[in-house]
Scaffold this active site. Structure first.
Site, short mmCIF file in Angstrom:
data_model
loop_
_atom_site.label_atom_id
_atom_site.label_comp_id
_atom_site.label_asym_id
_atom_site.label_seq_id
_atom_site.Cartn_x
_atom_site.Cartn_y
_atom_site.Cartn_z
N THR A 55 4.59 5.18 -8.45
CA THR A 55 5.04 4.30 -7.37
C THR A 55 6.51 4.62 -7.10
O THR A 55 7.22 5.06 -8.00
CB THR A 55 4.93 2.81 -7.74
OG1 THR A 55 5.77 2.57 -8.86
CG2 THR A 55 3.52 2.42 -8.06
N GLU A 81 -1.11 0.56 -7.70
CA GLU A 81 -1.76 0.02 -8.91
C GLU A 81 -3.17 -0.50 -8.64
O GLU A 81 -3.89 -0.84 -9.57
CB GLU A 81 -0.91 -1.14 -9.48
CG GLU A 81 0.39 -0.71 -10.12
CD GLU A 81 1.55 -0.65 -9.13
OE1 GLU A 81 1.30 -0.44 -7.93
OE2 GLU A 81 2.70 -0.79 -9.56
N LYS A 123 15.49 -17.74 -1.01
CA LYS A 123 15.52 -19.09 -1.59
C LYS A 123 16.69 -19.83 -0.98
O LYS A 123 17.84 -19.51 -1.21
CB LYS A 123 15.66 -19.01 -3.10
CG LYS A 123 14.50 -18.25 -3.72
CD LYS A 123 14.47 -18.35 -5.22
CE LYS A 123 13.29 -17.59 -5.77
NZ LYS A 123 13.58 -16.19 -6.06
N TRP A 143 11.59 -22.08 0.07
CA TRP A 143 11.38 -20.65 0.20
C TRP A 143 11.17 -20.29 1.67
O TRP A 143 10.40 -20.94 2.37
CB TRP A 143 10.13 -20.20 -0.59
CG TRP A 143 10.38 -20.15 -2.06
CD1 TRP A 143 11.46 -20.64 -2.73
CD2 TRP A 143 9.51 -19.57 -3.04
NE1 TRP A 143 11.33 -20.41 -4.07
CE2 TRP A 143 10.14 -19.76 -4.29
CE3 TRP A 143 8.28 -18.92 -3.00
CZ2 TRP A 143 9.57 -19.31 -5.49
CZ3 TRP A 143 7.72 -18.49 -4.17
CH2 TRP A 143 8.36 -18.69 -5.42
P1 ADP Z 1 5.78 1.27 -3.07
O1 ADP Z 1 5.92 0.50 -1.80
O2 ADP Z 1 6.60 0.72 -4.20
O3 ADP Z 1 5.84 2.73 -2.89
P2 ADP Z 1 3.01 0.66 -3.02
O4 ADP Z 1 2.71 1.46 -1.83
O5 ADP Z 1 2.06 0.63 -4.13
O6 ADP Z 1 4.34 1.09 -3.64
O7 ADP Z 1 3.36 -0.80 -2.53
C1 ADP Z 1 2.63 -1.92 -2.83
C2 ADP Z 1 3.28 -3.14 -2.22
O8 ADP Z 1 3.35 -3.01 -0.80
C3 ADP Z 1 2.54 -4.41 -2.45
O9 ADP Z 1 2.81 -4.96 -3.71
C4 ADP Z 1 3.05 -5.28 -1.31
O10 ADP Z 1 4.30 -5.86 -1.61
C5 ADP Z 1 3.25 -4.29 -0.20
N1 ADP Z 1 2.10 -4.31 0.71
C6 ADP Z 1 1.05 -3.48 0.72
N2 ADP Z 1 0.20 -3.79 1.71
C7 ADP Z 1 0.71 -4.87 2.34
C8 ADP Z 1 0.31 -5.68 3.44
N3 ADP Z 1 -0.79 -5.43 4.13
N4 ADP Z 1 1.09 -6.72 3.78
C9 ADP Z 1 2.24 -6.99 3.11
N5 ADP Z 1 2.68 -6.26 2.08
C10 ADP Z 1 1.93 -5.21 1.69
#
Ligand code: ADP
Length: 536
Positions: A175, A320, A429, A434
Site C-alpha cells: 500500500t 488489504e 474534530k 465530527w
Molecule cells: P492507498 O490509498 O493507501 O494507496 P488503498 O488503495 O488500499 O491504499 O486505499 C484504501 C482506502 O481508500 C480505503 O481505506 C478508503 O479510505 C479509501 N477508499 C477506497 N474506496 C473508497 C470509496 N469508494 N469511498 C471512499 N473512500 C474509499
C-alpha cells in the site's frame, strides 16, 4: 490455483481476445489460447532463471499482455508476483524491493531509467528482464539486462502447472503508505480465486463473457482490481491500456474496442469526462464502470448516468481487501425508491457480497445501529481480507475475533448500505463534533465551476479543528469563496461549513491517483483562520 483461471479461459473461451496498447506504440491483439501458451513460455523461462516456489519476482510495468502473462507464469509456478507501483517515491521503491527481497525484476521500457538509478541499492535482484523485443532493447547500464521476447521465444508453449496448497502466497502488493513505510499485503491462490468469484457475481460487478473489460486501474494497484483474474474466469474480452493514460487514448480504446465495462479511480474519470464534454465525444458502448479508491461524488454519477447512459458501481475497498469490500448495487427495495432517494443510496459505498462481513463500532464501543446516521470505525473479515502485513510482525492489526480495522469511518443503513464518511485520520474534530471531509468535498464537486475539492482540518484555538476547503476550479471559470459557501449552505449546518476556502491550480495526488491529504496538511500546517464559527 490461479493457473486454473487461464486454463479455463484458454480451453473454453480460447478465441476471446486480449488487446493491448503496447509500450512500443502499436496495438497488440491475441487470444486467451495464445496468452496461455506464452505464460507457459514465461514459466519455463523462470525455471531456467532458477526461480523457485516462494521467490518474489517483481514487475515495474503498465497494464499490458506481457504483464498479464507474468500474472500467470509467476503465480502459476508457485512464486510470488510483486507488482511495484512505479509512482512511489524512489526511496519507497528501494524499501519495498529490499523488503520483499525480489530476485528478478521484469520492467517496461519506460522504467529502465528508474531502475538504473536504483540498481546499486537493489542487492537482492539478480536479473532485470526488459519487457520488449530485440529491436526495441535499449542501451542500458542494468547488469545482465535480458530481453523478454528473446528469453521466451524458444521455450515450450506448454507447462505443467503444479498443484499445491491453495493457501500458498501468489502475489504481493504494497500500500502506498502515506505515512511510514509501505506495508505489503500478500494474497494467496485461495484469496485471489475466491475474491474473483465474489467480485464477478451479479450482485457485485456482474461480469460475464459478453463483456469487454478495460482495467484503467493499474495492475500494480491491487492487481487492477482483480480484472486480470476475473476476465479469464468469465471469458470476457480484456483491453489493456498500456502506458497511455491520457483521456484521448482511453476514449479511443473504449470506442475502438467497444468496451462495456471499465474501472478507475475518480481522478481519472474527472479528466476523461472533462475531455468528453469539451469535445462532444461519445462512449456509447460503455454500460457500466466501477469507481473506487476514493469517494465518487454524486455529481459524477449523475453525469455518467444522464449524459452517457453509464451506470456507476461505487466500490469501496483497500489493497488489504483484494480490493473489493463493498459495491453499491441495487436491491429490489432500493430499486423501488423514488429517483432521488435511489440515487442517494447508490452513491453510498454499498453492500457486501457473500463471504465478506463488516461491522461498525461507534464511539462508545458498541455496534453502531443501522440507522444511516451513527458513524464509527469500520472493520472487515472474510476470505479475501488481510490478516496481517508481510514480514511486519510489529503491526498486528486484527482484534480478538479476527476482524481487520480498515482505518475508515462509516455508517450503515436499514437497506444494508455502508457509507464511508472519512478516513479515521481525516475526520475533522470540531468542538466535540465530527465533520466529514468527504461529504463537504463531494458536495463542492457538484458545483459546476469546481473541478476538484479537498477538505482538511486545521488547528483552531477554540474549536480544536475547523475545516479548510481547497478548490481547483474548472478551466472555464472560478467561483468565489462566498459562492461556494452559499452553494454548500443548502446541505450543511453553519458549523459544518468550511471556515475558509482557498483556490489552487492543482492538488497533490498519491501514487494511486488520490488526493494526498498528508501533503495538504503539511502545506497548510501554519495556516490560521480569522473566523470563528464552530458548533455553539
Ligand atoms: P492507498 O490509498 O493507501 O494507496 P488503498 O488503495 O488500499 O491504499 O486505499 C484504501 C482506502 O481508500 C480505503 O481505506 C478508503 O479510505 C479509501 N477508499 C477506497 N474506496 C473508497 C470509496 N469508494 N469511498 C471512499 N473512500 C474509499
Amino acid at each position: 490455483m490461479i493457473s486454473s483461471l487461464l486454463d479455463y479461459a484458454a480451453s473454453y473461451h480460447g478465441k476471446r481476445e486480449i488487446i493491448t496498447r503496447t509500450v512500443e506504440g502499436p496495438i497488440h491483439r491475441y487470444t486467451y489460447a495464445d496468452a496461455r501458451a506464452r505464460a507457459a513460455q514465461a514459466a519455463n523461462t523462470l525455471v531456467k532463471l532458477e526461480v523457485s516456489p516462494g521467490d518474489r519476482i517483481a514487475t515495474l510495468a503498465w497494464n499490458t499482455h506481457r504483464h498479464f502473462e507474468l500474472f500467470y507464469a509467476v503465480s502459476g509456478l508457485g512464486a510470488v508476483l510483486h507488482t511495484i507501483n512505479p509512482r512511489l517515491f524512489e526511496e519507497q521503491i528501494r524499501y519495498i524491493v529490499n523488503h520483499a527481497e525480489d530476485r528478478v525484476i521484469f520492467l517496461d521500457l519506460n522504467f529502465v531509467e528508474l531502475a538504473e538509478k536504483l540498481v546499486d541499492r537493489f542487492p537482492t535482484v539478480e536479473h532485470y528482464v526488459i519487457l520488449t523485443d530485440r529491436s526495441h532493447m535499449p542501451e542500458t547500464s542494468l547488469p545482465n539486462a535480458l530481453c523478454y521476447e528473446d528469453l521466451i521465444a524458444d521455450e515450450s508453449t506448454t507447462f505443467k502447472w503444479p498443484e499445491f496448497d491453495e493457501n500458498t502466497a501468489s502475489s504481493l502488493c504494497y500500500t502506498s503508505g502515506t505515512t511510514g513505510n509501505p506495508k505489503g499485503v500478500l494474497y494467496s491462490h485461495r484469496s485471489t480465486v475466491i475474491h474473483a468469484l465474489g467480485a464477478a457475481q451479479k450482485g457485485a460487478l456482474d461480469l460475464g463473457c459478453a463483456d469487454t473489460i478495460l482495467p484503467i486501474a493499474p495492475m500494480y494497484h491491487a492487481n487492477a482490481w482483480a480484472m486480470p483474474y476475473i476476465a479469464p474466469m468469465v471469458g470476457a474480452k480484456l483491453v489493456l491500456p498500456g502506458p497511455k493514460m491520457d483521456a484521448p487514448s482511453i476514449l479511443e480504446l473504449i470506442n475502438s474496442e467497444q468496451v462495456t465495462f471499465a474501472c478507475a479511480v475518480p481522478t481519472v474519470w474527472t479528466m476523461v469526462l472533462e475531455h468528453l464534454q469539451a469535445t462532444g465525444g461519445r462512449i456509447d458502448s460503455l454500460k457500466r464502470t466501477t469507481i473506487g479508491g476514493s469517494a465518487v461524488p454524486q455529481s459524477m454519477m449523475d453525469i455518467f448516468r444522464e449524459e452517457y447512459g453509464v451506470t456507476v458501481l461505487h466500490l469501496w475497498g483497500m489493497t488489504e481487501t483484494s480490493p473489493m469490500g463493498t459495491v453499491a448495487t441495487q436491491t429490489p427495495d432500493v430499486a423501488a425508491l423514488p429517483q432521488k432517494e435511489k440515487h442517494n443510496q447508490l452513491a453510498k459505498q454499498g453492500r457486501v457480497q457473500y463471504g465478506i462481513n463488516i461491522k461498525i463500532i461507534d464511539k462508545s464501543g458498541a455496534l453502531a445501529p443501522r440507522d444511516g446516521e451513527t458513524s464509527g470505525d469500520l472493520w472487515i473479515k472474510g476470505p479475501w481480507a488481510a490478516r496481517c502485513y508481510y514480514k511486519r510482525e510489529d503491526v498486528a492489526p486484527l482484534d480478538a475475533d479476527g476482524w481487520f480495522p480498515t482505518g475508515d469511518v462509516a455508517t450503515w443503513d436499514a437497506y444494508g448500505y455502508m457509507k464511508i464518511t472519512d478516513r479515521t485520520k481525516d475526520v475533522i474534530k470540531s468542538g466535540g463534533e465530527w465533520i466529514s471531509s468527504i461529504e463537504l468535498e463531494n458536495a463542492a464537486a457538484g458545483h459546476p465551476q469546481v473541478r476538484q475539492a479537498a477538505v482538511i482540518g486545521i488547528y483552531h484555538p477554540k474549536w480544536e479543528e475547523r475545516p479548510l476547503m481547497l478548490i481547483v476550479p474548472t478551466k472555464a471559470a472560478a467561483p468565489t469563496k462566498q459562492e461556494i459557501l452559499d452553494f454548500l449552505s443548502a446541505k450543511f449546518a453553519k458549523w459544518q461549513l468550511p471556515e475558509d476556502v482557498l483556490f489552487l491550480d492543482e492538488l497533490p495526488l498519491t501514487a494511486t491517483g488520490k488526493i494526498m491529504k498528508t501533503a495538504l496538511r503539511e502545506m497548510y500546517k501554519d495556516f490560521s483562520f480569522s473566523g470563528d464559527s464552530g458548533p455553539s
